[in-house]
Design a protein around this motif. Structure first.
Motif: not given
Length: 267
Positions: A76-81, A95-99, A215-217
């Motif tokens: 999943v690739l989203v922007h809701a930290r 394994g979340r990472r900042d993209v 930001p997106y993660g």
């Protein structure tokens, strides 16, 4: 004849793996990554390198995380930290990472009936919109943009009354079109606005406020919760997007010569 048929079938069986369909990676993500054209820029390079076919489900961040929670996607690739952190803390993702990041902009009709154009204080602009007889269109779909917008109204303790505050329940591109038709204001991610702005006639009213950082993660679905997920392909996408090649590909996405997404500095 029978022997020949048997030999032919055996040969086809041996050859079958050569014609097998490539593995599939299911990605749930926000409408902003799809509507902006970013995914069409990124994914072919990833698919070519790893021989993976990516199936995209573009929805709001809340729905994208729900799909991941249910094991309906692999990554999943989203922007809701805050929602992302809660998703990982609950054991649904690993394994979340900042993209990458971009920003939000407040947009509205070029005539600017609320008189907010040119400011850098988003909350001051929203107070004017709430106080004056203009309309505001909200995503209303539990997306990352929707959550951010609602946090702004909460911060000022008010919002336009019913009839002037319209909850669309739609993706970003559709909301921009709706705002244009109604002569209303809305908050959009800059990338999608850049894709739709010319055809809507909406203009940027407020930009540059630090509150509008976006930001997106990216998070892999936890294979311990859903054993059927393609965790290996999910990890490949995460590693590639955050590699020097992935960061360069993100930075290389432009519209009208303008960079729309920015990878974080390398670790």
């Amino acid at each position: 004849m029978f022997k020949r048929t048997g030999v032919l079938l055996a040969a086809l069986a041996l050859a079958a793996p050569c014609f097998a369909a490539p593995p599939v990676l299911r990605l749930s993500t926000t409408t902003s990554t799809e509507n902006s054209g970013l995914l069409a820029h990124l994914l072919p390079a990833f698919e070519a390198r790893y021989g993976v076919t990516v199936h995209v489900l573009a929805v709001g961040s809340g729905k994208a995380l729900a799909l991941a929670r249910n094991g309906d996607v692999d990554v999943v690739l989203v922007h809701a930290r805050a929602a992302e952190d809660a998703f990982v803390a609950a054991g649904h993702g690993v394994g979340r990472r900042d993209v990458m990041y971009n920003d939000f902009v407040l947009v509205g009709p070029a005539s600017d009936p609320a008189g907010v154009k040119g400011g850098r204080d988003l909350l001051a602009a929203l107070r004017k919109i709430a106080a004056r007889g203009v309309k505001f269109v909200s995503r209303g779909d539990d997306s990352g943009t929707d959550l951010m917008e609602k946090s702004y109204w909460k911060a000022i303790g008010t919002r336009p009354p019913a009839g002037r505050y319209l909850s669309a329940g739609l993706g970003m591109g559709e909301v921009l079109n709706m705002a244009a038709e109604l002569g209303a204001y809305t908050i959009a991610d800059r990338a999608t606005y850049s894709s739709y702005g010319a055809r809507t006639g909406l203009a940027v009213m407020v930009e540059g406020d630090a509150r509008m950082f976006n930001p997106y993660g990216i998070i892999a679905v936890n294979p311990a919760r859903h054993k059927h997920v393609n965790h290996a392909a999910a990890r490949r996408l995460i590693d590639w997007l955050t590699s020097p090649e992935g960061r360069q590909t993100i930075a290389g996405f432009r519209r009208d010569g303008r960079q729309l997404f920015f990878p974080p500095a390398p670790p």
